[in-house]
Scaffold this active site. Structure first.
Site, PDB file in Angstrom:
ATOM      1  N   GLY A 289       0.937  -1.158  -0.030  1.00 44.92           N
ATOM      2  CA  GLY A 289      -0.003   0.031  -0.062  1.00 44.92           C
ATOM      3  C   GLY A 289       1.017   1.304  -0.040  1.00 44.92           C
ATOM      4  O   GLY A 289       1.763   1.348   0.601  1.00 44.92           O
ATOM      5  N   CYS A 404      11.872   5.062   2.213  1.00 45.40           N
ATOM      6  CA  CYS A 404      11.708   6.572   1.608  1.00 45.40           C
ATOM      7  C   CYS A 404      11.947   7.294   3.019  1.00 45.40           C
ATOM      8  O   CYS A 404      11.540   8.224   3.566  1.00 45.40           O
ATOM      9  CB  CYS A 404      10.141   6.849   1.672  1.00 45.40           C
ATOM     10  SG  CYS A 404      10.093   8.505   0.632  1.00 45.40           S
TER      11      CYS A 404
END
Length: 468
Positions: A289, A404
């Protein structure tokens, strides 16, 4: 009749209340929602713009005021403190947010000073009260006496005495993030002292461009360019959208293309480029997701006759993955406690939950919301997930570990801790699979940076399972 009508019209004009400034009110509502209920600006702002019918210049102004104020909040609070009789923490939060918007207009936009002060005072009068509006007027008039560089020379620590503090205030980042970025750049082997850290922080405060991905076999870069995009510099699947709504691009509206950061595309692409012996038709995206990498991986693997299994522990994120992938099988499952048999996949993508420090351009409030205390819990989860990913891939298969975030505790340290306990895994040099991308560091890992690549800051490790 005409004369009486003219006088009546004149009186009506003189008695009319000032029109509500919807752009500034929308920006203010975003800041209040971020403060009061931990809202995400990048999710709330588009909804507010649509609900209030704001478009064009008004939408652009509202977005700039909200995002720009959130990015500059740390520096602005130091300047407000210098212009006020009380510290920011003692100012009523609704008033403080409005003043911050005014400071941003004064110091970082082309709004004329009288308009920046006047519109902010009116905003405070409308949303907070008449008394607070006088306070806002006094503070903003003091702020207007200097430029941003002049204020920073006053409120920021001297770089020789406190280089971290100087960068933290000058570029509006918490000290711990400045230190973390500096450490990560040094670990990459080619950081240029404090200057590169400053360049990174400056890039972190720039508005990110909109990048599209043409999912192979379903759309092409040429199609995106034909519909108004521009060819990208790094990813063969990417195009930049200089302006407008991405949904206005037919391929995006039809799900054949999507918005996806270029680094996000490239880490997925690197995983697909690693040679594997034998079968190569079972791929897994463990924490899929909201589905950006899964959408690209799904397009690549189905083009070769294989199949992607995409998993996420959160049902709502799994639903987003279903919406963005074509033929992938999507399940709700905890990657740390797999619902699949071990050693059955040829390639595994693990885009691990992390602090998100690499996406501060897109999520400007995250820098003030994150706390280093959360690292311990996150890194424990990352280690568990990476161990599970390595167990899920077959011997000869490959795992991509992606975050990230450039923080060393979430990147190199996680990989080192997991591999220290295994003798069935080897590190690959990730840079070899991204030959078109310069400046990825010394290896064997690859690190993307906003100031070098114009992307989010993203870390990639490629690991091959060697043992039976």
């Amino acid at each position: 009749m005409a004369q009486r009508g003219g006088r009546g019209a004149g009186k009506a004009v003189r008695s009319r209340k000032p029109a509500r400034d919807e752009a500034r009110n929308a920006a203010y509502d975003v800041l209040r929602a971020v403060d009061e209920r931990d809202a995400y600006a990048n999710l709330l702002m588009p909804r507010l713009l649509a609900e209030r019918g704001l478009s064009g210049r008004d939408a652009a102004l509202a977005t700039e005021l909200a995002y720009g104020t959130l990015r500059g909040l740390g520096a602005y609070d130091e300047i407000i403190a210098a212009c006020s009789d009380r510290p920011p923490e003692d100012i009523d939060p609704p008033l403080l947010d409005a003043v911050r918007i005014g400071v941003h207009q004064l110091l970082r936009t082309r709004v004329p000073p009288h308009a920046a002060v006047g519109t902010t005072v009116e905003l405070v009068r409308l949303r907070v009260g008449i008394g607070p509006s006088r306070y806002a007027n006094a503070v903003l008039r003091r702020v207007a006496t200097r430029t941003l560089p002049a204020w920073l020379a006053i409120v920021a620590p001297h770089p020789d005495d406190d280089p971290v503090g100087h960068l933290a205030v000058s570029h509006s980042h918490p000290r711990w993030i400045v230190s973390a970025f500096r450490d990560a750049l040094e670990a990459g082997g080619d950081a240029d002292g404090w200057e590169e850290t400053a360049a990174l922080l400056e890039a972190d405060n720039e508005r990110p461009r909109v990048t599209l991905v043409a999912r192979p076999g379903r759309a092409s870069v040429e199609e995106l360019v034909k519909d108004g995009a521009e060819p990208a510099q790094l990813s063969p699947y990417a195009a930049y959208l200089p302006e407008g709504d991405p949904a206005s691009i037919p391929a995006v509206a039809e799900g054949r293309a999507a918005v996806q950061d270029e680094a996000s595309q490239l880490v997925a692409l690197a995983l697909t480029r690693v040679p594997v012996t034998g079968a190569d038709g079972r791929w897994l995206d463990m924490c899929a997701g909201p589905g950006g990498k899964a959408g690209l991986l799904d397009a690549v693997v189905t083009g070769g006759g294989g199949r992607l299994l995409a998993s996420d522990v959160q049902p709502h994120r799994a639903r987003l993955v279903r919406q963005t992938t074509g033929e992938a099988a999507v399940i709700v499952a905890d990657g740390g406690e797999p619902a699949w048999r071990p050693g059955v996949f040829d390639r595994v993508m693990l885009d691990a939950p992390c602090t998100g420090l690499g996406a501060l351009r897109r999520r400007p409030e995250a820098r003030w919301r994150r706390d280093p205390a959360s690292l311990a819990e996150l890194t424990a989860l990352q280690r568990a997930l990476l161990g599970s990913a390595l167990d899920s891939v077959r011997p000869g298969g490959v795992v991509a570990y992606v975050t990230c975030s450039p923080h060393l505790a979430e990147t190199r340290d996680v990989v080192a801790a997991v591999l220290d306990g295994r003798d069935d895994t080897e590190r690959l040099d990730a840079r070899e699979f991204l030959p078109e991308v310069p400046g990825l560091g010394e290896g064997p890992y690859a690190a993307f940076w906003p100031h070098r690549h114009g992307t989010d800051a993203m870390f990639l490790a490629l690991l091959r399972r060697t043992g039976a």
